[in-house]
Design an enzyme around this catalytic site. Structure first.
Site, PDB file in Angstrom:
ATOM      1  N   ARG A   1      -9.765   0.139   8.355  1.00 40.03           N
ATOM      2  CA  ARG A   1      -9.256  -1.140   8.687  1.00 40.03           C
ATOM      3  C   ARG A   1     -10.227  -2.013   9.685  1.00 40.03           C
ATOM      4  NH1 ARG A   1      -3.644  -0.108   8.323  1.00 40.03           N
ATOM      5  NH2 ARG A   1      -2.370  -2.053   8.890  1.00 40.03           N
TER       6      ARG A   1
ATOM      7  N   LYS B   1       0.838  -1.030  -0.092  1.00 40.14           N
ATOM      8  CA  LYS B   1      -0.154  -0.004  -0.039  1.00 40.14           C
ATOM      9  C   LYS B   1       0.836   1.221  -0.100  1.00 40.14           C
ATOM     10  CE  LYS B   1      -2.206  -0.816   3.692  1.00 40.14           C
ATOM     11  NZ  LYS B   1      -1.826  -2.062   4.188  1.00 40.14           N
TER      12      LYS B   1
ATOM     13  N   ARG C   1      11.655  -6.893   5.113  1.00 45.13           N
ATOM     14  CA  ARG C   1      11.809  -5.402   4.897  1.00 45.13           C
ATOM     15  C   ARG C   1      12.727  -4.870   5.714  1.00 45.13           C
ATOM     16  NH1 ARG C   1       6.177  -2.282   4.824  1.00 45.13           N
ATOM     17  NH2 ARG C   1       5.866  -2.992   6.941  1.00 45.13           N
TER      18      ARG C   1
ATOM     19  N   ARG D   1      -0.183  -9.565  13.185  1.00 41.22           N
ATOM     20  CA  ARG D   1      -0.845  -8.613  12.249  1.00 41.22           C
ATOM     21  C   ARG D   1      -1.646  -9.039  11.252  1.00 41.22           C
ATOM     22  NH1 ARG D   1       4.355  -5.759  10.614  1.00 41.22           N
ATOM     23  NH2 ARG D   1       3.316  -4.523   9.018  1.00 41.22           N
TER      24      ARG D   1
ATOM     25  N   ARG E   1      11.241  -2.051  10.915  1.00 44.45           N
ATOM     26  CA  ARG E   1      10.161  -1.293  11.552  1.00 44.45           C
ATOM     27  C   ARG E   1      10.041  -2.093  13.012  1.00 44.45           C
ATOM     28  NH1 ARG E   1       5.028  -0.238   7.841  1.00 44.45           N
ATOM     29  NH2 ARG E   1       3.880  -1.476   9.414  1.00 44.45           N
TER      30      ARG E   1
HETATM   31  P1  ADP Z   1       0.886  -2.255   7.656  1.00 45.90           P
HETATM   32  O1  ADP Z   1       2.197  -2.319   6.950  1.00 45.90           O
HETATM   33  O2  ADP Z   1       0.710  -3.186   8.769  1.00 45.90           O
HETATM   34  O3  ADP Z   1      -0.194  -2.164   6.846  1.00 45.90           O
HETATM   35  P2  ADP Z   1       0.352   0.444   8.570  1.00 45.90           P
HETATM   36  O4  ADP Z   1       1.856   1.143   8.533  1.00 45.90           O
HETATM   37  O5  ADP Z   1      -0.670   0.947   7.732  1.00 45.90           O
HETATM   38  O6  ADP Z   1       0.962  -0.877   8.531  1.00 45.90           O
HETATM   39  O7  ADP Z   1       0.141   0.521  10.202  1.00 45.90           O
HETATM   40  C1  ADP Z   1       0.930   0.137  11.117  1.00 45.90           C
HETATM   41  C2  ADP Z   1       0.063  -0.113  12.389  1.00 45.90           C
HETATM   42  O8  ADP Z   1      -0.640   1.084  12.853  1.00 45.90           O
HETATM   43  C3  ADP Z   1      -0.956  -1.143  12.437  1.00 45.90           C
HETATM   44  O9  ADP Z   1      -0.508  -2.375  12.617  1.00 45.90           O
HETATM   45  C4  ADP Z   1      -2.052  -0.694  13.288  1.00 45.90           C
HETATM   46  O10 ADP Z   1      -1.535  -0.905  14.651  1.00 45.90           O
HETATM   47  C5  ADP Z   1      -1.917   0.911  13.257  1.00 45.90           C
HETATM   48  N1  ADP Z   1      -2.891   1.394  12.441  1.00 45.90           N
HETATM   49  C6  ADP Z   1      -2.812   2.187  11.257  1.00 45.90           C
HETATM   50  N2  ADP Z   1      -3.857   2.519  10.542  1.00 45.90           N
HETATM   51  C7  ADP Z   1      -4.744   1.888  11.666  1.00 45.90           C
HETATM   52  C8  ADP Z   1      -6.127   2.154  11.316  1.00 45.90           C
HETATM   53  N3  ADP Z   1      -6.991   2.634  10.424  1.00 45.90           N
HETATM   54  N4  ADP Z   1      -7.121   1.579  12.556  1.00 45.90           N
HETATM   55  C9  ADP Z   1      -6.267   1.150  13.712  1.00 45.90           C
HETATM   56  N5  ADP Z   1      -5.064   0.946  13.795  1.00 45.90           N
HETATM   57  C10 ADP Z   1      -4.217   1.300  12.534  1.00 45.90           C
END
Ligand code: ADP
Ligand code: ZN
Length: 217
Positions: free
Chosen positions: A89, A13, A128, A172, A161
């Protein structure tokens, strides 16, 4: 035009968002990036989110939605076209985004779902690496640096990360299946969902995304 880029952790994404926003002049909002910035700056949101994210769980809907509202508000004066990356999400967030669109007079978004098989996701996430200095991203399995641990672009040190370790990655993905995948059903029923195979190269996936945008907008 407003877009949601949806997909499990590791589906690409972030990478695709950066390309799409440039090509179509959208404003990129990544809730994950915003939360990581909040954690780095030790804001009230960051303090609440830190441990949750390190465990691989989701931050509460209320906290994320409120954060998103405050991100949109100042930007809305100059744009009506956003790309939402990492939001919604959960199924409550679908409704919360619809409410935000009403509140800020934004058109309701189309949703592009990046589909990647589970085995690939695990390698993408645990492999990563990110340059601490210039933020270039690499992968020890798919896109290694010339010299291990050193950025090709700027010779900076590579970091991981905190949520990319094997245990948190599994959590996750579990959370994705349980809480995020149901979002697809709702958008599917609304007729605004476009699912693409996101296993190909970055360029291939970008082309598929462009095709959807150009055929529909
Ligand atoms: P990923 O690569 O896991 O999709 P993101 O960078 O989008 O990672 O998000 C990292 C973390 O931030 C998620 O695992 C979650 O804990 C939190 N997070 C991000 N966006 C949301 C959301 N819309 N609702 C709840 N938690 C979120
Ligand atoms: Zn670098």
């Amino acid at each position: 035009m407003n877009l949601v880029l949806f997909g499990p952790p590791g589906s690409g994404k972030g990478t695709q968002s950066e390309r799409v926003v440039k090509q179509y002049s959208l404003t990129h909002i990544s809730t994950g990036d915003a939360l990581r910035t909040a954690i780095r700056n030790k804001t009230a949101v960051g303090l609440k989110a830190r441990e949750v994210i390190e465990r691989g769980e989701l931050v509460s809907d209320e906290l994320v939605t409120e954060m998103l509202r405050e991100i949109i508000r100042p930007l809305r004066d100059t744009t009506d076209s956003f790309l939402f990356d990492g939001y919604p999400r959960t199924t409550p967030q679908v409704e919360q985004l619809a409410n935000l669109c009403e509140e800020f007079s934004l058109s309701h978004p189309a949703v592009i779902n990046l589909h990647v098989p589970e085995e690939t996701l695990i390698l993408r996430l645990t492999g990563r690496r990110i340059c601490a200095d210039c933020k270039a991203t690499y992968n020890i399995y798919f896109k290694p640096t010339r010299q291990a641990g050193v950025c090709d672009e700027c010779s900076g040190p590579l970091t991981k990360r905190v949520d990319d370790n094997p245990e948190t990655t599994r959590e996750r993905l579990r959370v994705y299946h349980e809480q995020s995948a149901p979002v697809l059903r709702i958008y599917g029923e609304q007729g605004v969902l476009y699912t693409i195979d996101a296993t190909g190269s970055t360029d291939d996936v970008a082309k598929k995304i462009s095709r959807i945008i150009e055929e529909n907008y």
